[in-house]
Each structure stands twice: as C-alpha cells, then as structure tokens.
Design a protein around this motif. Structure first.
Motif, short mmCIF file in Angstrom:
data_model
loop_
_atom_site.label_atom_id
_atom_site.label_comp_id
_atom_site.label_asym_id
_atom_site.label_seq_id
_atom_site.Cartn_x
_atom_site.Cartn_y
_atom_site.Cartn_z
N LYS A 44 0.82 -1.23 0.11
CA LYS A 44 0.05 -0.18 -0.11
C LYS A 44 0.92 1.28 0.10
O LYS A 44 0.47 2.15 -0.73
CB LYS A 44 -0.96 -0.04 1.13
CG LYS A 44 -1.79 -1.18 1.07
CD LYS A 44 -2.60 -1.07 2.68
CE LYS A 44 -2.05 -1.27 4.05
NZ LYS A 44 -1.22 -2.33 4.03
N SER A 45 1.85 1.40 0.82
CA SER A 45 2.54 2.57 1.20
C SER A 45 3.50 2.52 -0.31
O SER A 45 3.93 3.63 -0.75
CB SER A 45 3.36 2.43 2.16
OG SER A 45 2.58 2.46 3.34
N THR A 46 3.99 1.59 -0.79
CA THR A 46 4.83 1.62 -1.99
C THR A 46 3.66 2.04 -3.02
O THR A 46 4.27 3.12 -3.78
CB THR A 46 5.03 0.22 -2.47
OG1 THR A 46 5.79 -0.24 -1.36
CG2 THR A 46 6.28 0.35 -3.53
N TYR A 86 2.23 10.91 4.47
CA TYR A 86 3.04 9.42 4.11
C TYR A 86 2.79 8.74 5.53
O TYR A 86 2.77 9.62 6.59
CB TYR A 86 4.40 9.83 4.23
CG TYR A 86 4.57 10.43 2.67
CD1 TYR A 86 4.54 9.84 1.74
CD2 TYR A 86 4.69 11.87 2.41
CE1 TYR A 86 4.75 10.16 0.46
CE2 TYR A 86 4.78 12.32 1.31
CZ TYR A 86 4.76 11.65 0.16
OH TYR A 86 5.02 12.17 -1.01
N GLN A 87 2.94 7.49 5.76
CA GLN A 87 2.96 6.80 6.80
C GLN A 87 3.98 7.08 7.73
O GLN A 87 3.97 7.12 8.77
CB GLN A 87 2.98 5.32 6.41
CG GLN A 87 2.89 4.18 7.64
CD GLN A 87 2.63 2.85 7.25
OE1 GLN A 87 2.94 2.58 6.06
NE2 GLN A 87 2.33 1.89 8.26
N ASP A 88 5.19 7.30 7.09
CA ASP A 88 6.63 7.54 7.88
C ASP A 88 6.51 8.97 8.07
O ASP A 88 7.73 9.63 8.45
CB ASP A 88 7.66 6.86 7.42
CG ASP A 88 7.84 7.35 5.90
OD1 ASP A 88 6.79 7.84 5.07
OD2 ASP A 88 8.63 6.78 5.18
N LEU A 167 -3.90 9.73 2.06
CA LEU A 167 -3.63 9.68 3.44
C LEU A 167 -3.26 8.13 3.94
O LEU A 167 -4.10 7.31 3.72
CB LEU A 167 -5.05 9.96 4.07
CG LEU A 167 -5.49 11.32 3.91
CD1 LEU A 167 -6.76 11.39 3.58
CD2 LEU A 167 -5.24 12.16 5.31
N ASP A 168 -2.04 8.09 4.10
CA ASP A 168 -1.44 6.55 4.60
C ASP A 168 -1.50 6.42 5.98
O ASP A 168 -0.71 6.83 6.79
CB ASP A 168 -0.03 6.42 4.05
CG ASP A 168 0.50 5.08 3.92
OD1 ASP A 168 -0.31 4.17 4.54
OD2 ASP A 168 1.46 4.75 3.54
N GLU A 169 -2.63 5.79 6.55
CA GLU A 169 -2.76 5.30 7.98
C GLU A 169 -2.82 6.55 8.82
O GLU A 169 -1.96 6.97 9.39
CB GLU A 169 -1.82 4.15 8.51
CG GLU A 169 -1.75 3.11 7.52
CD GLU A 169 -1.14 1.96 8.16
OE1 GLU A 169 -1.03 1.82 9.43
OE2 GLU A 169 -0.97 1.04 7.19
N PRO A 170 -3.68 7.50 8.40
CA PRO A 170 -3.40 9.10 9.13
C PRO A 170 -3.90 8.76 10.59
O PRO A 170 -3.55 9.66 11.15
CB PRO A 170 -4.31 9.77 8.10
CG PRO A 170 -5.46 8.81 7.57
CD PRO A 170 -4.61 7.50 7.40
N SER D 145 8.03 -2.55 5.51
CA SER D 145 6.86 -1.59 5.74
C SER D 145 6.45 -1.32 6.98
O SER D 145 7.19 -2.09 8.28
CB SER D 145 5.63 -2.48 5.05
OG SER D 145 5.15 -3.40 6.25
N GLY D 146 5.80 -0.29 7.19
CA GLY D 146 5.26 0.02 8.63
C GLY D 146 5.16 -1.02 9.48
O GLY D 146 5.59 -0.90 10.79
N GLY D 147 4.06 -1.75 9.09
CA GLY D 147 3.66 -2.65 9.95
C GLY D 147 4.89 -3.86 10.33
O GLY D 147 4.84 -4.22 11.28
MG LIG Z 1 2.42 1.17 4.79
#
Ligand SMILES: [Mg+2]
Ligand SMILES: Nc1ncnc2c1ncn2[C@@H]1O[C@H](COP(=O)(O)OP(=O)(O)OP(=O)(O)O)[C@@H](O)[C@H]1O
Ligand SMILES: Nc1ncnc2c1ncn2[C@@H]1O[C@H](COP(=O)(O)OP(=O)(O)OP(=O)(O)O)[C@@H](O)[C@H]1O
Ligand SMILES: O[C@@H]1[C@@H](O)[C@H](O)OC[C@H]1O
Ligand SMILES: [Mg+2]
Lengths: 254, 337, 418, 254, 418
Positions: A44-46, A86-88, A167-170, D145-147
């Motif tokens: 997903k983030s990619t 971004y998630q990060d 929004l990545d896991e906001p 990845s984040g997880g």
């Molecule tokens: Mg992710």
C-alpha cells in the motif's frame, strides 16, 4: 461512474530483486473516498509513493484526467494538485510546526517569509483538528508526541487547495477525538469534490467513510469494489487470503 | 629492469637516467621556479635522460618517489632532503639497489651520498645576520626573529647561523622569536603582528628567514607606518624580496644561484652515471656519519639594494617580473631594465 | 517465547531457507546490484580503471618492482584507514589519528635509540601511547560530548607539539632497528611465502565450506553450492598469485630482490582481524548499531560510551601501527610525521572504498581498497607528470575519477524516475 | 490485590519549561494487563520512557517489588527484567531484522556471534506473530513496511524471559491478523504471570485485554480503576476531559 | 481549509498568544536554557573565558591596538566559517573552501597586477572564480552523488595546482591596490564611524520594535515589552561601544592610528546578509530542511539538487571574499594561501560556535563567534609563549577548553539520570 481523476494502469515496481507491485490498476475518483486496504507489507505505502512520485515505476501508465503525464518527482505530482500524508510522516525534526506545515509552499511578502501569515494559518488549521496540549506552534516537531506529529503531517496536507489527498494510515497514532476529526475531515474533503484515498487497517473506519474499497494482496489488486457491495468479513478475507467467494484473485494467481 | 627501453636522447642513452627530488613548493618558490628550470637546462644541454619530481614537503612522499624512480630505471638519484634521517634512509635503500646518490643543497647527515653539491646553510644564516647588523649599525636595537618551519632542519640551521652572528653584538637584544609553521606567509603575518604588539612596537630590526616571511613582516610594518624604518632580512632572492629591497622596505636577501648549483649537479650526476670521477672543490664533514663527503660548494651571495642588478644579470630573476607596476621606477633608479 | 515451534508457512520465510538454483541466485544478485547494494564492487572497479589508465600511459607501472613498491607504499594508509573505520562507523571523525601515529612512532623510535629497548618492547610502547591518545580523545567525545571534529582538531595540534618537544625543532629520530626497518625493506623468504599463502588459502576454503554446510544443516539462508565453490576457487587463486608473482626476482641482475614484502602479511593479518571483529563480535555489531541509531542502541542496553571510547582507542592504536610502518619506510620519525594531509587522505581512502562518513556503513576491506586506490595515484603519478602544479591537478582529477566511478555505479535506480 | 511489581510514586518530569508529568503514581501488577490511556500528548510515552530509564525523573520514587531502585539508564531497567516496545520503534535502520531483534543480547558461541542460533530463533518468533511477505530475516529493517517494522520491534521485546513488558501503541500500524496475534500475545504474557502495560487509543482492544485502566490527562493520573468498573464512554470522557462523574481529577485540579 | 475560523480553545495555544509577564518570560527562558536550548550563549561564554585568561596572563591582550589587530585577524576566518555555514547546514563539508579562497584571491590579484583592472572588477573576477569552483563542487556532490568529503578533497588538491600554476614565475602576487590593501590596513574615518554605528543601532532598534508590534497586533507569540526594550538598549550600546573604543588613537604618537578597521563593516554586513538569508528567505529555510531531513524536504517539493549546488556556490564565494581579505592582510597571494589547516580551523570555528556537522543546526553568528574564538587563540598565544612545541600544545589545549565550556553548558539535562 465518473471518469477517474487519477489512474494507474499496469504498474510494476521492484526493489532490487523484490517485486513489490504486480500489474496494479488503481483509480481515484473525484468526490469519493477510496479505501486502500491490505495486509502488512501488501504494498500500500509503495503504491502511494509511486503515485506521489517518490518512487519511479518500472513499467505501467500514470494518467491524470485520462491523459498520460510525466512524473519525475514529488514536485510534479504536487503541481497536479495531489497532497500526501505519508505513513512515515516525513517531517523535518529540526524545524518547528509552522515551518514544517508550510515547507515548500512558504508564503512570502516582499520576497521575505511571511511568518505572521503562516503562523496564523497554521494555528487555525491545527485547532480545527482538535490538537491539544501542544504548547506552541513554534515548538520543534522532534519534541512532539506521536499523535501530535501525525496531526501536523495531516494539517500540512490539507492546508492547500488540492484536488486529491492521499492519507497513509493517518489515524494510526491518533486519540479518539482526533480520529473523529480526521474521519470527518476525510468525508468533508470528498464532499467538496476532491478525490480522497484512505489507507487504514481499521475496518470500522473504512466502512464509515469509504465509497470504494481497493484491496491489495501481495502486491496485486485483489478487488476494487463499491463499499456497499461488500461486508466487513469479506474485506478481511480479501486482505488475508486474496479472495473471498467470487471476489478476489483467481486461484492460479495466488 | 633494463635501461634499454629508455627513450632518452642519443648521447646519454647508456648513461642511464638521472633522478632529482626537490623538497616542496611552499617553503620557497625557488625549487619550482629557479631550480627546476635550471636543472632541466643543464641536463638538456648535457643530453641525458632525467626525471625531476617534487616531494611537496612530505618525506613519505619523497621515499615513494625514490622507489618509483628506481623502478623506472634511474641510476643516479639527487635529493634535497627534508631532514637528514629520512634522507639517509632513502640513500641507504637506493645504495642497496645499486643506485648512486647525491645531496643537493642540503647535506644529509649520516647519509650515504657520493657527492654533495650546495651552499652552506649555516653560512646562509650567518650572512643574514651580518646583513641585518650592517643595516642596523652599532646602536642599541631590539630584534625579533621570525624563523622558518619548526619541522624543517634547514630553518633550524639558518636561525642558528644568524644567532651566531647577532648574539655576539652586545648592543642587540632579542625581544621576540618564533617559528612559522610550514613557512606559511599567511600565518607569519599574525605571528609577527602579535610579536610586534607584545613589545608595543618597540622593534628595530627583524630577522625573517626567507623572502616570503619578510613580505609578511613588511605588511605589518606598513600597517603601522614603519616599513622602511625597520630593516628586515630575507633569503632566496625571489621577485618579492628583490622588489622589497628596491623599494627600501627590506634590508637584504641571499642569492643562491640556481644556475650554478644545477650546473654543478648535472656535472656530478653525469660523471657518476658514466662511471667517472667528478670534479670537486673540497669535502664537507658529515659529523654524524663520521666521514668527509666530496663536495662542490658554491658561494651564497648576500644581496642589498646595490646588488639587486647582479641577480638579474645572472638570470636569477627577470627584470620584467621584478620591474612591474610601481616597482618600475625603483628599477630605473637602480639601473635595471 | 521461543518454546513453541510453529510450522513456517510457505509464505513466511520460504524463499529464505530454500536452496536457490544457480540462475535464481545470480538473478537475485543482479537485482541487488541494480538496486544499489554492491558492497566493495564499485571501489574495486575504480581501482581497476585506475590501474588500466596507468598501465596504458606509463610502461613501468605494471612492472613487478613497481607492484611491490605499491604494496609497501600502500601499507601505512591502509592501516590508518582501517583504524578509522570503527570511528567512521560511529559517524565520528578523528583528525588526530595521523599525528597520533607519528607521535606513537616517535616513542617507539626513542625507546630503541635512547633506551636501547628491544623492538618488541618499543612497538608495545608505541601502541600503548596510541591507546592512551585514543582514550583521551574518546573520553572527551563520549563522556563530555564535545564534537569529535573539535576534540580531534585540538589533538591534531597538541600532538604536533608533543612530537616537536619529543624530537626537537627540525630534528628527527632514526628507526635504528633491523627488524622494524626490515618491515618495509625486506621480504618474506620464498619458501615461507609459498607455505603461508597455501595455508591461508586452505584455511579460507575450509572455513567457507564448513560455514556453508552449517547453514544448510540448520536450514538457514544460503547460496547454492556451485556458487560457493566458484568463489572459493577464485579467491584461493588470487591468494596464490601473490607468492607466484612476488617470488620472482624484480631487482636488477646485480641486486636480486624477491619475496613478499613483510608489510603485506602485516596488513593482511590486521585486515582479517578487523573483518572478524566487525562481523563476528558484539563489539563490531555495536559499532554498526550506534552508528545507525545511537538512541536505539542505547535503548537496547548497549553501553554507547564504552563503544565510542573503544573505537577511538583502537583507531589510535591502528594509527600507531601505521605510523611505525611509515617510519620504517621513511627510515625516521620527524616533527612532521603524520601531519599535513595524511589524515585527510586516509579518510578519503575509507570513503572512496565505501565507508560512509555518516556512520553505520562500511567494512575493513573498504579501507584497504580505498587505501590502495590512493596509494596507486601517488605511485603512478610520478611516472606520468613532473611539474608540481600538474601533480596537484592530476592527483585531484584522478581522485575525482575514482570516486565518480564509485558514485555512478552505486547510484540507486530505485529512487530515480521511471 | 497483589503487591505491584513496579511502582512509581509522585513522579514529575519537565522538558525545559514544559512540565509533562505531574505527581504521577503508576503501578504494574504481575499477571495483569494494565492499559495506559490518554489523549495525544497526555504524557503516556513520556511515562513509559521514564520507566524504561530513557529519561531521568525530576522527582519521585521508582520502586521495584516494593524496594526503591536506582535507575540510571535503560540497561539498569532491562536488568530488572523490563522490556519495552517504544512508540517510535527505535530500530537501527542499517541492521537487518535478526541483528535488530538481538541487539544488546546477542547469543555467542566461543566468543563469536552465533548467527545460526539467532537467525533460527528470530524466524520462529516472527512466524508466531503472523509476519508475512517479509522475504528474508536478513533484510535490513529500513526496507520494511510500517507494520513489518512494528512487528520486529514487538518480536524484539518478547524474545526474552522478562517480568514486565511495556507496549506503547504496539498495534498502531498492524493489520487485522497481526493485531489479533499481538492482543492474544498480550493476554498470554499476563497469564504467564508477567506484568503487562498496554498503551492504545483503540478502546475495543483495551477493553478486550485490560485488567486495569490508568487514564492520564494532561500529565496527571485522572483514574486508575479495574477495567470492569468502567465502560467505554466513561473512559473516553476521562481521556478527553479528565473526569467522568465521580471519577477523575477534582474540578480545581483541571 | 482555512476558510472556517474556529475559536481557539484555551487549552489549544493559549500560552502561545498571550503576553507573558516578565518573570514568566524569564522563568521560561531559564527553563529553555536548562533544557539545553541556548543558542550562541555557550560559545560566547567560551570566548569570554578565553578573553579573561589572556588578559590575566598577558598585559597586552586588552590593549586597544591588540583589539583592533584581533578584529582584522579574525576577518578572514569569520568570512570563511560563515561561508561554510550553508554547506554544514546541509550536513556536507567543503574541504576545498580554503584553497578556493586562495585561488580566487590569486585571480583578483592578477587582474590588478597583470591586467591593470580596477579593484571592483578584480574583486568581481575573484568572486566569479569562487562561484565557478562552488558550482563544480556542488554539481558533483548534488548531481553525481559523490560524497562531498571526497569531491572537495580532490578540489583541495587540484586547486593548489591551479594556484601554483597561476602564481608561476614570480612565486607570489602582490595585492597592488590601495583600496584592497586598505581593507586591512586603513580605518573608517572617525566621524563616518560614529554616523554608521548610530545608524545601525537606530535601524536595529526600529526594526525590532516594529516587529514586536506586528506580532502583538496579530496575536502571535511574543516576549514581554520590557524584555524587548532591555534587549534593544543592550545591543545598541554594544554597537556604539565600537566607534567609542576604536576611534581613540592606538598607534604611536608619531603615527596615530584611529577608527574602525574597514574589515569590521565588511564582516558585519555579510553577517547581516547571511542572517537575513538564513532566517527570512525560502532558500535559508530549505537549507535547514534539507539538512534536517533531505527526504522530507524532497517530498515537500524542495528542489534538493538546486539547494545543494547553491550552498556550495555561496560557500566558495564567501571563501573568495575571505581569501581576498587574507591577501589584503598578507599583502600578497602565495602558493600556500588558503592551504594547510586553514579550512580545518574554519570548520572548527563554525562547530565551536554552535553549528552542527550533522546538518540542520546553526546560524551565521555562530560562525563569527567561533571565528573570533579561533582568532583569539592565534592572537593571544604569541603574546604568551615562544617555543614552537608549546605553541602547538597550548593551541590544542585552549581549543579544547573553549569547546568543553560549550559542550558542558549545552549538555541536556533531560536525557541525564535523575
Ligand atoms: Mg504502509
Ligand atoms: N526499499 C525497499 N527495499 C526492499 N523492499 C522494500 C522496500 N520498501 C518496501 N519493501 C517491501 O515491499 C513490501 C511492501 O511494502 P509497503 O511499505 O508498501 O507495505 P504496506 O502495504 O504499506 O504495509 P503496512 O501496512 O505494514 O504499512 C514489503 O514486503 C516491504 O518489505
Ligand atoms: N523532548 C521534549 N521536549 C519538549 N516537550 C516534549 C518532549 N517530549 C515530549 N514533549 C511533550 O510532552 C507531552 C507528552 O508527550 P508524550 O509523547 O508523552 O505523549 P503521549 O501521551 O505519548 O501522546 P501520543 O498518544 O500522541 O503518543 C507532549 O505535549 C509533548 O509535546
Ligand atoms: O632556500 C630555503 C631552503 O633552503 C629551505 O629549506 O626552505 C626555505 C627556503 O627559503
Ligand atoms: Mg505516545
């Protein structure tokens, strides 16, 4: 259905020998919230970073309003009116909240940074997101709590008149009240005609705000369906197994 | 290796190759600007194959260059050592590989050089001291010494030579003395300015070890309105030094003719390469090695305003370099064209 | 928590534990290379390019005599750069290492000359001095928290004072010992050279194969067997080539010189030691951890202060070794030993080899490859140009070329556009 | 109730002029899951870091098994048998998964790192946490990845035979299945007699596993109650307002 | 998103917008200081300690003549260190800046001597040369991605070659221009000095008060008014003290010297320019952002390559200015100009002043304070000791002391134990 605002077609992406995205098709529709769901490491983030121009594609098309566009970096994507959380998070720890929120879009007056304007607007936006306990908008972000940082990242993205917001896991680090605000915000943005993409592992949240659900499974799109066509259990199955009844990837693709 | 592949000029092809290693570019401009061209001229005239390198003030690098030269078929190696010990080690190693060595300009104490071609460094210091004494006269005088690099053996010798003369004059008092790291003229300005400030400007003469340092001293004297009133010594007869002498801001310099020195070196080297005895004019005692090294010793010449012309006439500097801009009028006065 | 042994599902770490086929392995390797993860490859490439340039432009470069010169000349910078690796891994710098080496060598030389000590004692004294210097620098950095750039700049200056005081202005001390001087002048006996090389090759081959079997037995990630064999054979051949080449006479007929210069085994042994320390000990692991994320390391219970101090101590001890080898080569210690640009070159060597100045990335072998690169430039140039100004220009240029080869080949495709 | 394994009494902590923890009392009981809840910026992570020895206290007592202990850094705390999963994860990006998991506790054989043992154990622990799509345990964590990163951090903490485990929002980035595993794990750990502290913004998760709930409000303990004594709505009120009916901070303290 | 203007609840940013009382403000300030956030305070402290030590040990140190010496001597290093600030903010380094300065000054001097150009043209040529060097270094770093340490090491060497070649036969080039030479020799006229100082103080006071009113009017965070007034008065007094002191005669009766050395206004103007650039322009903001988190900056749309290249260009231009001032002081450009340890000292100055080598932290004024510190050491020592070895030792020691004061006072209490 409306024509998608932004569309990827047949996108592949590898890191070295790790093939992360396989022939991904992905659409963002105006006025809709698209939930992108998938297991940890599904890609997903990619995918978000490919859309954002952070990563190049190995193959595949990038269409904006139906026309192929050349994307060479985040700047090009921002110019299309796409904002990303971004998630990060990607904040500059040495800068303060205001400086981070306006980074790359500073307002200026007579060629100089207009700190007064930026500080005022930052304060308003943060207040609208239920930020509490932040002592000062001039605090540097490295002294913020996890949730406070996330709020700053969200505030940074919604400050602009954009056409698409990803929004990545906001809400991952947000408290109850803050999560509420962000979900409301997501809905409001879509109602104002923006294309919104929301990544979340929280199915309750997803079903509350999403119009469409796109499920990724091991880098492949397992399903892309209206939220009303599926239920909680089916989505979880799509996420963890790649298929659910008639939906999902064909047996031999797994 | 064999020497047959050498693409030397006809005459010297079986004389082997001659290698020269110069010490640096910073301590003085002479090495690259005077010695190198003079050596090239001399070797070219003799028709021998040669290689001239510069160690950039680094003894390690000098050892490396020596190895490379020997690998490249050099049979006679001349060095300007950066200090005696490293020179000696290098010569010892060269000798162990059948390569003859010559000390150029600086004697390697405890070394193995077959010949020594030079001016005498102690003598250079003494001449500087005598020059300064002449400019100062008998009266009471406060002196400041600005020595060369503390890591350069020559600088130590220069200073000792100067002291041996000036310390004998009872009316002189040494009010400040400091060494300048790497002969760096930039650092020299600050160091001198502070020595000057320390005695509240109560200075009557300055021993500066070479022209570069002298220039730094003069810069500060100018700032305090005393250039020309306080005599300053120098060395190497560089363009800068000669100009300052003509302008009256520097008392003297030392001229060490590169042409003579290089010519002498070429003669000795060629003799060595062809296995002949070289003509010498004496020997120099190597106190450490306990031996007398066959030598060609040339005369260092003190230069004052009157004798600047002789340097130019000798080709030690070109009139066009010295007589630029505001210095033209001084050249005219001194009869230089 | 590890009491339950769950079955590993196929999707979990399946790829990890299976023996891959040779083509699979090569494809994965190529993928990694394209992804920018290439180890020492680009640095080696830079060195090879340099070697080719010099052999084309000057005929002497590839002579046996010059190759053995090069080995000796590269010794000190390789040692110094290797010593810097632990410090650089932490993201710190030690500007004083060069002069620390000079100072230590000064003590070693004095121990022999003034106190008539045996060379072993003298070397021990030198290493001890190095260790003390490193202790001081490391303590100031790790305990007081002064930036290492400033601390080591202060020591860079202060130690030059110590060295000057030790040997007097303009003076120098001879390395008056046959063994120490022989380090860079003499060679290992022809037979001994062969024996050692064969031994090393055998140990390497045995160790690698044993390790491979271990991993296969435990079901851990491992390359296919043929790849391991090819690697073992190739490296053994390289090892054996050394005595093969250097045992030939490279002197003049009248002065035969043959055998491996003593410096080489010294460097190789230290390279092996450091490779072992960095990859197989907790100390090495912690160097990487602190350099990667000091706070994470601290939270994991790593004693960050101790790691930092030790890194500086080892760095200065390696610098002492480097200084002693250098003194052996030059034949003396002078007031300027280890000063000037020695340290900058050594850091440059490590960086060219692939060590990151930002910490957390680099290996001992990188320092050696980088050191060889710098030494090759210094060795090849006098064969090429004369004038001082040209020398500076070409040195700078060649350094840049060597570094560009590295940078260009290391560039990650992943973050580039389509 | 059992004697607390670990207890803080009257702890205060400021950063410069920002007073973050006010007279905090906090207990960890063996065999119980204590949920630490609070709004973003309430001071939860700061409290965890004080317990972990990352931050010193400005005042207050640190008791282990009723005895005051001297805590000078994370190492001392680890020696007491306390393991922590930090919200900001604290992994070394340049190290691989195995190296991170065993950092500071490497197993050795003949003085050398025993990679074989560590790799095997890492693999097992990760598998038990439903980690998927990670290609190799020798992958460096910056490519995760984040997880996946969060799972590594959790795996790192539960690998040891500890007496207390503190988890700061451990499931924030986790997928559905992985969250399930971690919640089960939390329960299992407590059942084995460990003291477990769980920080989470997800009330459903909190009520599922917690025995006690401690609520922080603006750096003060608003309540410390058995989970069965309160309901979802009350806890949310404690979090957002500092009081709920009779529970919570006195009016004048707010 | 900013169309709705929600009422700010008291808990939101209440503390932020309210005028705090003076005691509150001071308490908050002390808290910040105790928390380790002290700006230039520790560096100033180090400088003050140094000043006290020298005034106690040598009587000459605090003479007017020496203070003006110090100002002139500090000029070049302050300029060079200031130039390094943008590069250091990025977390990069430029080892070539010193020799870039020497080379640029060489071109300036040649333009006058050989081509008879006006000094303005000559200075422009020097700055242009600096800019070109910076462009080359920056492009190699930012576009090819070669580590700046290696690129600038290569230029450090290469440019020495250029300078040698440039200087050629003469061995050095004189600064044959009254104005340029006057930069370090001459002084601003007594009246002009007063006028300028009063003007600067007035502009400063006006600007500060205006800004304060702005913030109060817009309801933004602001210090209490009395604090602002005290600060304005204090700084104005410092500004006015300069002509007051330096307009007195400090020469000998026969050769009176009075007035502010021209170098001072040059440094002050550049300090103001850089402070403005770093705090009030997007370029400055982006320097910090890239240094803090280059990836975050890139994602925010910052053109990282352009920022990096510009930083190196500006750095080398400042180096050119520094080289020209140094040449003015020395009266010439020689082969060693800008070489040796000049660059290390300048970086040391910046770091001592408070600039981080890891990027993202530092201000222009830090470079000036650090430069003054280093210059003070070089200025005070020759008044104190003679022997070369003692000189090295004491320089190192004093540097360390200055840095320790900084490090100790900067240490964060927060991460320490109870
Ligand atoms: Mg992710
Ligand atoms: N730079 C990289 N190099 C190698 N592999 C990578 C890299 N970045 C990501 N991956 C791998 O690609 C896969 C997808 O990662 P991604 O971050 O897109 O997952 P995700 O769906 O966002 O997961 P999560 O829900 O945990 O955030 C993972 O297996 C990850 O290990
Ligand atoms: N180093 C620091 N310097 C200054 N203030 C800090 C620092 N660390 C934390 N704070 C402040 O302390 C308060 C508590 O932070 P903490 O991280 O403990 O919150 P939290 O309860 O964990 O919040 P979240 O749920 O968002 O993770 C916040 O207001 C934060 O801004
Ligand atoms: O001629 C001098 C030389 O002998 C010395 O070594 O270095 C400085 C020069 O001025
Ligand atoms: Mg937290």
């Amino acid at each position: 259905m409306t024509e998608p605002l932004l569309a990827l077609r047949g996108v592949n992406k590898s890191f070295g020998h790790v093939h992360v995205l396989h022939d991904v098709d992905f659409d963002v529709h105006p006025g809709q919230v698209t939930a992108l769901v998938g297991d940890n490491g599904a890609g997903k983030s990619t995918l978000v970073k490919v859309i954002a121009g952070i990563y190049g594609r190995d193959s595949g098309q990038y269409l904006f309003e139906g026309r192929p566009v050349d994307v060479h970096g985040p700047r090009d994507v921002a110019d299309l009116g796409v904002e990303v959380v971004y998630q990060d998070l990607a904040l500059c720890d040495n800068l303060d909240i205001v400086q981070n929120m306006f980074l790359g879009r500073e307002t200026r007056r007579w060629g100089m940074l207009d700190e007064v304007d930026m500080e005022t607007r930052a304060r308003e936006t943060l207040a609208s997101l239920s930020v509490r306990t932040v002592k000062s908008v001039r605090q540097s972000v490295n002294s913020l709590s996890g949730g406070q940082r996330q709020t700053v990242a969200i505030a940074k993205a919604v400050l602009w008149n954009s056409r698409i917001v990803l929004l990545d896991e906001p809400t991952a680090a947000l408290g109850v009240a803050q999560t509420r605000q962000v979900l409301d915000l997501v809905r409001r943005l879509a109602d104002r005609g923006l294309g919104v993409v929301l990544i979340s592992h929280n199915m309750t949240d997803v079903f509350e705000v999403a119009d469409r659900i796109t499920a990724l499974y091991l880098g492949r799109v397992a399903a892309d369906v209206p939220a009303t066509d599926v239920n909680h259990a089916q989505v979880v199955e799509l996420i963890t197994a790649g298929r659910s009844g008639a939906l999902g990837l064909a047996e031999n693709a797994l | 290796g064999s020497d047959s592949e050498d693409t030397g000029t006809d005459a010297g092809s079986d004389a082997g190759k001659i290698g020269v290693i110069l010490p640096d570019t910073k301590s003085s401009v002479r090495w690259e600007n005077a010695d190198r061209p003079a050596l090239e001229d001399a070797f070219d005239a003799a028709g021998v194959d040669y290689d001239i390198q510069n160690a950039e003030g680094d003894a390690d690098r000098m050892a490396q260059i020596a190895d490379s030269m020997i690998a490249d078929g050099v049979t006679v190696l001349a060095i300007v050592n950066l200090d005696s010990e490293s020179g000696a080690a290098l010569q010892e190693k060269a000798a162990s590989q059948g390569v003859a060595t010559i000390d150029y300009d600086r004697l390697t104490l405890g070394g193995a050089a077959d010949y020594y071609v030079s001016f005498d460094n102690n003598r250079v210091g003494a001449l500087q001291g005598e020059g300064l004494a002449e400019c100062l006269g008998e009266e009471e005088a406060n002196l400041i010494y600005l020595n060369g690099s503390p890591t350069d053996n020559n600088a130590t010798l220069f200073s000792a030579g100067a002291h041996s003369v000036l310390d004998e004059v009872s009316s002189y008092t040494t009010v400040g003395e400091q060494a300048v790291p790497d002969w760096d003229p930039d650092q020299a300005v600050t160091i001198f300015e502070q020595l000057y400030t320390k005695v509240d400007g109560d200075v009557d003469g300055v021993y500066a070890a070479n022209d570069g340092l002298a220039g730094a001293v003069i810069s500060i004297l100018e700032k305090n309105g005393r250039a020309g009133q306080v005599p300053v010594t120098g060395q190497d007869a560089t363009v800068e030094g000669l100009q300052n002498i003509l302008a009256g801001t520097q008392c003297m310099t030392i001229y060490k003719s590169a042409k003579e020195e290089a010519g002498a070196l070429a003669d000795v080297a060629i003799a060595l390469a062809t296995g002949e005895e070289a003509e010498t004019n004496g020997t120099t005692e190597d106190s450490e090695g306990g031996r007398d090294v066959p030598s060609i010793l040339l005369d260092p010449q003190p230069i004052t305003a009157d004798s600047v012309k002789s340097v130019i006439d000798d080709g030690g500097a070109s009139a066009s370099d010295v007589c630029t801009g505001s210095f033209a009028k001084f050249c005219d006065k001194a009869g230089i064209s | 928590m590890t009491s339950t042994k769950p079955e590993l599902a196929d999707s979990d770490f399946a790829i990890d534990t299976r023996t891959s086929t040779v083509p699979e392995y090569l494809r994965a390797y190529l993928g990694r290379v394209r992804g920018g993860d290439m180890g020492a490859l680009p640095a080696v490439l830079g060195l090879v390019v340099l070697g080719i340039v010099f052999s084309v432009t000057t005929e002497r470069f590839f002579s046996l005599l010059n190759i053995s010169n090069l080995i000796v000349q590269a010794g000190p910078i390789c040692l110094l750069a290797m010593g810097l690796v632990p410090v650089l891994l932490l993201g710190e710098i030690d500007l004083s290492a060069g002069v620390a080496g000079g100072t230590s060598a000064g003590f070693t030389a004095l121990a022999i000359v003034d106190h008539g000590q045996h060379w072993t004692v003298a070397v021990a004294v030198g290493l001890l001095v190095g260790a003390l210097i490193g202790l001081a620098v490391g303590a100031l950095v790790a305990i007081l928290g002064i930036p290492s750039f400033v601390v080591s700049l202060a020591f860079f200056l202060g130690l030059q004072g110590v060295l000057l005081w030790l040997i007097g202005e303009g003076g120098s001390i001879r390395v008056a010992d046959e063994v120490l001087r022989g380090l860079t002048i003499n060679n290992v006996g022809v037979t001994a050279g062969w024996v050692v090389a064969v031994l090393v090759a055998a140990v390497f081959a045995g160790g690698t194969l044993w390790q491979h079997r271990q991993r296969v037995a435990k079901g851990l990630q491992h390359p296919p067997f043929p790849v391991v064999v090819v690697r073992v054979v190739a490296i053994s051949l390289v090892i054996l080539a050394v005595p093969f080449l250097l045992n030939q006479n490279r002197g003049r007929p009248t002065f035969p010189i043959q055998g491996i210069p003593w410096v080489l085994p010294v460097v190789v042994v230290l390279l092996l030691v450091w490779t072992f320390v960095l990859t197989r000990t907790t100390f090495g692991r912690y160097l990487y951890a602190v350099g990667g994320n000091a706070e994470a390391a601290r939270r994991a219970g790593v004693n960050v202060v101790r790691i930092k101090v030790s890194a500086f101590v080892f760095c200065s001890m390696m610098a002492a070794a480097s200084g002693i080898v250098q003194a052996s080569y030059t034949g003396k210690v002078s007031a300027s030993s280890g000063g000037g640009n020695v340290l900058l070159y050594a850091v440059g060597a490590a960086v060219i080899g692939g060590v990151s100045l930002f910490g957390g990335r680099g290996r001992a072998v990188h320092a050696v490859i980088g050191g060889l690169t710098i030494a090759t430039i210094a060795n090849g140039l006098p064969l090429l140009v004369n004038e001082s100004y040209a020398n500076y220009l070409v040195t700078g240029g060649v350094l840049l070329v060597a570094a560009s080869v590295d940078a260009l080949s290391r560039r990650r495709r992943s973050t580039a556009g389509v």
